[in-house]
Design a protein around this motif. Sequence first.
Motif, PDB file in Angstrom:
ATOM      1  N   ARG A 160       0.833  -1.213   0.000  1.00 42.19           N
ATOM      2  CA  ARG A 160       0.000   0.000   0.000  1.00 42.19           C
ATOM      3  C   ARG A 160       0.867   1.262   0.000  1.00 42.19           C
ATOM      4  NH1 ARG A 160      -4.657  -0.216   4.397  1.00 42.19           N
ATOM      5  NH2 ARG A 160      -3.014   0.540   5.776  1.00 42.19           N
ATOM      6  N   VAL A 161       1.963   1.232   0.752  1.00 46.50           N
ATOM      7  CA  VAL A 161       2.899   2.362   0.755  1.00 46.50           C
ATOM      8  C   VAL A 161       3.442   2.610  -0.653  1.00 46.50           C
ATOM      9  CG1 VAL A 161       5.194   3.113   1.526  1.00 46.50           C
ATOM     10  CG2 VAL A 161       3.573   2.209   3.186  1.00 46.50           C
TER      11      VAL A 161
ATOM     12  N   GLN B  54       0.781   4.195  -2.785  1.00 50.28           N
ATOM     13  CA  GLN B  54       0.646   5.617  -2.476  1.00 50.28           C
ATOM     14  C   GLN B  54       1.693   6.418  -3.234  1.00 50.28           C
ATOM     15  OE1 GLN B  54       0.204   4.922   2.109  1.00 50.28           O
ATOM     16  NE2 GLN B  54      -0.113   7.073   1.694  1.00 50.28           N
ATOM     17  N   ARG B  55       2.918   5.907  -3.234  1.00 51.51           N
ATOM     18  CA  ARG B  55       4.009   6.608  -3.914  1.00 51.51           C
ATOM     19  C   ARG B  55       3.762   6.653  -5.417  1.00 51.51           C
ATOM     20  NH1 ARG B  55       6.340   9.754  -5.687  1.00 51.51           N
ATOM     21  NH2 ARG B  55       8.556  10.218  -5.841  1.00 51.51           N
TER      22      ARG B  55
ATOM     23  N   ARG C 169       0.977   6.707  -6.947  1.00 49.79           N
ATOM     24  CA  ARG C 169      -0.126   7.614  -7.269  1.00 49.79           C
ATOM     25  C   ARG C 169       0.225   9.067  -6.944  1.00 49.79           C
ATOM     26  NH1 ARG C 169      -1.191   3.144  -8.742  1.00 49.79           N
ATOM     27  NH2 ARG C 169      -3.164   2.035  -8.602  1.00 49.79           N
TER      28      ARG C 169
ATOM     29  N   GLY D 219       1.048  10.185  -3.916  1.00 51.12           N
ATOM     30  CA  GLY D 219       0.740  10.520  -2.539  1.00 51.12           C
ATOM     31  C   GLY D 219       1.969  10.438  -1.664  1.00 51.12           C
ATOM     32  N   SER D 220       1.926  11.101  -0.523  1.00 49.06           N
ATOM     33  CA  SER D 220       3.028  11.010   0.441  1.00 49.06           C
ATOM     34  C   SER D 220       2.791   9.802   1.340  1.00 49.06           C
ATOM     35  CB  SER D 220       3.121  12.282   1.276  1.00 49.06           C
ATOM     36  OG  SER D 220       1.913  12.473   1.995  1.00 49.06           O
ATOM     37  N   TYR D 221       3.811   9.475   2.154  1.00 45.52           N
ATOM     38  CA  TYR D 221       3.708   8.307   3.029  1.00 45.52           C
ATOM     39  C   TYR D 221       2.952   8.699   4.301  1.00 45.52           C
ATOM     40  CZ  TYR D 221       7.338   6.574  -0.078  1.00 45.52           C
ATOM     41  OH  TYR D 221       8.050   6.186  -1.181  1.00 45.52           O
ATOM     42  N   ASP D 222       1.622   8.872   4.169  1.00 44.18           N
ATOM     43  CA  ASP D 222       0.817   9.360   5.286  1.00 44.18           C
ATOM     44  C   ASP D 222       0.195   8.188   6.026  1.00 44.18           C
ATOM     45  OD1 ASP D 222       1.456  11.878   4.465  1.00 44.18           O
ATOM     46  OD2 ASP D 222      -0.424  12.248   3.410  1.00 44.18           O
TER      47      ASP D 222
ATOM     48  N   ARG E 285      -3.212   8.813   7.905  1.00 42.89           N
ATOM     49  CA  ARG E 285      -4.444   9.197   7.230  1.00 42.89           C
ATOM     50  C   ARG E 285      -5.571   8.220   7.585  1.00 42.89           C
ATOM     51  NH1 ARG E 285      -3.043  10.734   1.089  1.00 42.89           N
ATOM     52  NH2 ARG E 285      -5.088  11.703   1.207  1.00 42.89           N
TER      53      ARG E 285
ATOM     54  N   LEU F 119      -6.846   5.214   3.066  1.00 45.11           N
ATOM     55  CA  LEU F 119      -5.823   4.206   2.797  1.00 45.11           C
ATOM     56  C   LEU F 119      -6.416   2.952   2.159  1.00 45.11           C
ATOM     57  CD1 LEU F 119      -3.664   4.513   6.030  1.00 45.11           C
ATOM     58  CD2 LEU F 119      -3.124   5.376   3.757  1.00 45.11           C
TER      59      LEU F 119
ATOM     60  N   TYR G  54      -6.512   1.730  -1.629  1.00 41.46           N
ATOM     61  CA  TYR G  54      -5.396   1.038  -2.261  1.00 41.46           C
ATOM     62  C   TYR G  54      -5.437  -0.475  -2.035  1.00 41.46           C
ATOM     63  CZ  TYR G  54      -3.343   5.741  -2.435  1.00 41.46           C
ATOM     64  OH  TYR G  54      -3.117   7.074  -2.651  1.00 41.46           O
TER      65      TYR G  54
END
Length: 257
Positions: free
Chosen positions: A101-102, A105-106, A108, A110-113, A116, A121, A124
Motif C-alpha cells: 500500500r505504501v 501511495q508513492r 499515485r 501521494g506522500s507516506y501518510d 491518514r 488508505l 489502495y
Amino acid sequence: MDAILETRGLSKQFLGFSAVSDVSLAVRRGSIHGLIGPNGAGKTTCFNLLTKFLPPSSGTIRFDGRDITRMKPAEVARLGLVRSFQISAVFPHLSVLENVRVALQRARGGSYDFWRSDAVLRRYDARARELLHEVGLAGFADQPAVELSYGRKRALEIATTLALEPTMMLLDEPTAGMTAEDVDRIVALVRRVAAGRTVLMVEHNLKVVEGLCDTITVLTRGKVLAEGPYAEVSRNPEVVAAYLGSDPAISGGAAHG
C-alpha cells in the motif's frame, strides 16, 4: 532490434579506477536480459548508473527513446525504469499488505501518510491484494513483513516494485542467499511478472540465468567481454577463463554461481 534501454560508451571512474569502462548495451523490449560476471566485474556499478544512483563519468543512457543520462533516480522511476536491490528493502514492522500500500501511495503521487484515515488508505487495498496474489503472497497479507522467510521478503519487494507500474524492472541478484526451494519460487515469479515487461537482472546463479534469460552480457573488469544466448556465451573460451576461480563450471551450464 527494438531496444528499450541502450547505453553508448558508458564509463565510471572512482579516483582513477575504472569500475565501468566503455559499456555499450542494448536490451530488447519484452526480453529477460542477464548481466553476469565474476566478483568485481562492475555489475552493480552498472546498475547504479542505469538507475541514476550514480552519475556516469562519460557515455549516454537512453530509455524508451529518451536520453536519461542526466536525470535523477525519481525521474527515471516515473518513466517506468524501476529497480530492486540486492538487500531486501521492505518495512519490517508493517504488514505485507501495508508494504504494498505504501508503494501504491508513492506510485499515485501521494506522500507516506500512515496517519491518514482508514477510508483513504483502504482505496489502495484491492490493487495491493491483486499484486500480492500475482507474487504468491495472497495468504500473507496481514502478516508482519519481518516474519516472512527471506525468499518471501524478496517476493514482497517485487510486489512493491510492481506497484510502481514499471515498463522495465532491474533486479539485483534476486535469488542471492536463498534455499533451493526459494530459488525455484523466485524463478517462477520472475518468469511470470516478465510477461508484458522487460527485465534486466544481475544474477550469480548461472542455472537461474540459463533458465530465464534470453540474452546475457558478460562483464569483466568493467568491460563487456561477451554477449549472446547462454548456450553460446557459456562456450566462449574467454568467458570460461574469466570465471575460473569463481565459477569454474560455467562451461556446459553446470555452474550454480
